[in-house]
Write an enzyme that holds these catalytic residues in place. Structure first.
Site, PDB file in Angstrom:
ATOM      1  N   ASN A   7       3.735  -7.292  -7.499  1.00 28.90           N
ATOM      2  CA  ASN A   7       4.630  -6.185  -7.165  1.00 28.90           C
ATOM      3  C   ASN A   7       5.855  -6.804  -6.508  1.00 28.90           C
ATOM      4  O   ASN A   7       5.833  -7.155  -5.330  1.00 28.90           O
ATOM      5  CB  ASN A   7       3.887  -5.230  -6.218  1.00 28.90           C
ATOM      6  CG  ASN A   7       4.754  -4.071  -5.775  1.00 28.90           C
ATOM      7  OD1 ASN A   7       5.942  -4.011  -6.091  1.00 28.90           O
ATOM      8  ND2 ASN A   7       4.171  -3.163  -5.022  1.00 28.90           N
ATOM      9  N   ARG A  99       3.916  -4.415 -11.480  1.00 19.82           N
ATOM     10  CA  ARG A  99       4.369  -3.069 -11.166  1.00 19.82           C
ATOM     11  C   ARG A  99       5.879  -3.046 -11.418  1.00 19.82           C
ATOM     12  O   ARG A  99       6.633  -3.808 -10.802  1.00 19.82           O
ATOM     13  CB  ARG A  99       4.101  -2.732  -9.696  1.00 19.82           C
ATOM     14  CG  ARG A  99       4.719  -1.420  -9.317  1.00 19.82           C
ATOM     15  CD  ARG A  99       4.562  -1.143  -7.844  1.00 19.82           C
ATOM     16  NE  ARG A  99       5.176   0.131  -7.538  1.00 19.82           N
ATOM     17  CZ  ARG A  99       5.997   0.336  -6.513  1.00 19.82           C
ATOM     18  NH1 ARG A  99       6.297  -0.644  -5.689  1.00 19.82           N
ATOM     19  NH2 ARG A  99       6.520   1.508  -6.309  1.00 19.82           N
ATOM     20  N   HIS A 189       5.760   6.736  -7.617  1.00 21.79           N
ATOM     21  CA  HIS A 189       4.369   6.700  -7.109  1.00 21.79           C
ATOM     22  C   HIS A 189       3.379   7.105  -8.202  1.00 21.79           C
ATOM     23  O   HIS A 189       2.275   7.567  -7.910  1.00 21.79           O
ATOM     24  CB  HIS A 189       4.150   7.683  -5.934  1.00 21.79           C
ATOM     25  CG  HIS A 189       4.785   7.281  -4.645  1.00 21.79           C
ATOM     26  ND1 HIS A 189       5.147   8.205  -3.693  1.00 21.79           N
ATOM     27  CD2 HIS A 189       5.091   6.065  -4.132  1.00 21.79           C
ATOM     28  CE1 HIS A 189       5.661   7.590  -2.649  1.00 21.79           C
ATOM     29  NE2 HIS A 189       5.650   6.287  -2.893  1.00 21.79           N
ATOM     30  N   ARG A 250      13.932   8.274   4.510  1.00 21.97           N
ATOM     31  CA  ARG A 250      14.666   9.055   3.503  1.00 21.97           C
ATOM     32  C   ARG A 250      14.627  10.536   3.863  1.00 21.97           C
ATOM     33  O   ARG A 250      13.607  11.039   4.330  1.00 21.97           O
ATOM     34  CB  ARG A 250      14.049   8.884   2.114  1.00 21.97           C
ATOM     35  CG  ARG A 250      14.137   7.489   1.563  1.00 21.97           C
ATOM     36  CD  ARG A 250      13.654   7.461   0.109  1.00 21.97           C
ATOM     37  NE  ARG A 250      13.420   6.115  -0.341  1.00 21.97           N
ATOM     38  CZ  ARG A 250      12.241   5.667  -0.786  1.00 21.97           C
ATOM     39  NH1 ARG A 250      11.196   6.479  -0.874  1.00 21.97           N
ATOM     40  NH2 ARG A 250      12.112   4.419  -1.173  1.00 21.97           N
ATOM     41  N   GLU A 397      -3.321   1.183  -6.202  1.00 21.61           N
ATOM     42  CA  GLU A 397      -2.464   0.996  -7.384  1.00 21.61           C
ATOM     43  C   GLU A 397      -2.761  -0.327  -8.082  1.00 21.61           C
ATOM     44  O   GLU A 397      -2.742  -0.414  -9.307  1.00 21.61           O
ATOM     45  CB  GLU A 397      -0.990   1.037  -6.961  1.00 21.61           C
ATOM     46  CG  GLU A 397      -0.567   2.411  -6.478  1.00 21.61           C
ATOM     47  CD  GLU A 397       0.650   2.376  -5.588  1.00 21.61           C
ATOM     48  OE1 GLU A 397       1.754   2.497  -6.107  1.00 21.61           O
ATOM     49  OE2 GLU A 397       0.496   2.218  -4.372  1.00 21.61           O
TER      50      GLU A 397
END
Ligand code: AMP
Length: 416
Positions: A7, A99, A189, A250, A397
């Site tokens: 990743n 990823r 996601h 965010r 994941e």
């Protein structure tokens, strides 16, 4: 098959080595052999390495780029120091799964990487200028270090949401902007939402088509998804991960006109506005203290900090608002809501505050089950007679990336 899962972020590389095959998947007993992370690539990198069953190793070393980072990881994996029995030389690594953040409209499932796929990922750079180039650097470094013969697979964060209908993915902007620039909701996601849907199906003994849930990935980044008949039909992140829920730094949903207003009031240009929305807003922006939920909860408990409470309350309210919207959108045909992510997995108090008031749609939390569920535990956290149920499934994941990699390489159909 031993699979290296990578990743690659803009200045970091996370990795895992996972041993899997079709039989192990069927028994759900594929095994993680090692994991680690290199941060601050480009200067003195901070490195954490851990073989399964061994203590964490922390290091610092100058690492100039992603290639050097992956080289470092590969050398450690095959070293005597790591002690990974199943991997003693590079030829013991059979495939690499990456990823990749953005697959645009091009990629709706995981794919084996070849030159056309690399071009396709490059085409999506415009949509994810920070993330896709890092993924590509990782792919090129692996070609360089392991050779073309080692198969590589790209697993896209957007892919699970490619089943959304146009009524969910289109913004209320002039339609030609979608045609011309593909401006739409993509969602992110996706691998995490797919994982919790898969675990939910397994743990509740359902067929994929019977999975009707609202997924809540609540970490530093946060997103909700509406999963109907096993497919994502709506999600809160949008054209970029900025949209939707309030996150660590965010803002989530804001009225776009605020940007022009701020430009006039404070002279902020687009770059500064982007930083404001992505890096200085959310829990951090409201509390003025931190983006870390654990710290906010401590501030609230120990110092009764008013803005910490405000940030937490806005966070929970926004999640509740999406649950309500998705519940109604699904015509009430939702069996369970599922929590995951650092906050969703570990914070009984935040789950409880989110669910306060959801008795109006039939959700009753089981307080003791909720309190007992953290640090990696899977559990049902609603009462037996709750009309709408709630579960916690820690996300994984990397496991799905490893499994997708195996299936793509073996050309076996993906069951989820
Ligand atoms: P992630 O991005 O999934 O790693 O999640 C990071 C977020 O999870 C941070 O806001 C952490 O403060 C939060 N988190 C982790 N553990 C806890 C906990 N026990 N209670 C509250 N928040 C937590």
């Amino acid at each position: 098959m031993n699979i290296l899962v990578l990743n690659c972020g803009s200045s970091s590389v996370k990795f895992q080595v996972i041993a899997t095959d079709l039989e192990l998947i069927a028994q759900n007993s594929d095994k993680r052999l090692a994991r680690g992370m290199l941060e601050r690539i480009g200067s003195q990198a901070l490195i954490t390495l851990q073989a399964e069953g061994s203590a964490k190793i922390k290091r610092a070393a100058p690492i100039k780029d992603h290639r050097a980072a992956i080289d470092f990881i590969l050398r450690w994996i095959i070293s005597a120091e790591s002690g990974i029995d199943a991997v003693n030389s590079l030829s013991d690594l059979h495939a690499v799964g990456h990823r990749i953040v953005h697959g645009g409209e091009k990629f709706s499932k995981s794919v084996r990487i070849d030159l056309d796929i690399i071009t396709g990922i490059e085409d999506c750079i415009e949509l994810a200028p920070l993330h896709n180039p890092a993924g590509l650097r990782g792919i090129r470094a692996v070609i360089d270090l392991l050779g073309m013969a080692v198969p590589q697979v790209a697993v896209f964060d957007t892919a699970f949401h490619s089943t959304m209908p146009d009524t969910a993915y289109l913004y209320g902007l002039p339609y030609p902007l979608y045609r011309r620039y593909k401006i739409r909701r993509y969602g992110f996601h996706g691998t995490s939402h797919r994982y919790i849907a898969y675990r939910y199906r397994q743990q509740t003994s359902r067929e994929k088509g019977d999975v009707n849930i609202i997924g809540l990935h609540l970490g530093n980044g946060c997103s909700a998804s509406l999963i109907k008949n096993g497919e994502s039909v709506d999600t809160s992140m949008g054209f970029t991960p900025l949209d939707g829920l309030l996150m660590g730094t965010r803002s989530g949903d804001v009225d776009a006109s605020i940007l022009e207003y701020l430009h006039h009031k404070e002279g902020l240009d687009f770059g500064a506005l982007d930083t404001l929305l992505n890096k200085r807003s959310g829990l951090l922006g409201i509390s003025g203290l931190t983006n870390d939920m654990r710290e906010l909860l401590e501030e609230e408990a120990e110092n009764q900090d008013r803005r910490a409470t405000l940030a937490i309350d806005i966070f929970c309210r926004r999640v509740r608002k999406y649950i309500g919207a998705y519940y109604v959108e699904a015509g009430g045909k939702i069996d369970d809501i599922v929590f995951t992510g650092g906050i969703g997995e570990n914070s009984p108090v935040i789950r409880e505050r989110i669910c306060r008031g959801l008795d109006s749609i039939g959700l009753t939390l089981d307080d003791s089950a909720n309190q007992a569920t953290h640090t990696g535990r899977e559990n049902k956290i609603s009462t037996a007679d709750s009309k709408l149920g709630a579960y916690v499934f820690p996300t994984n994941e990397e496991l799905l990336i490893a499994r997708d990699t195996l299936r793509v390489v073996e050309d076996a159909p993906r069951r989820w």
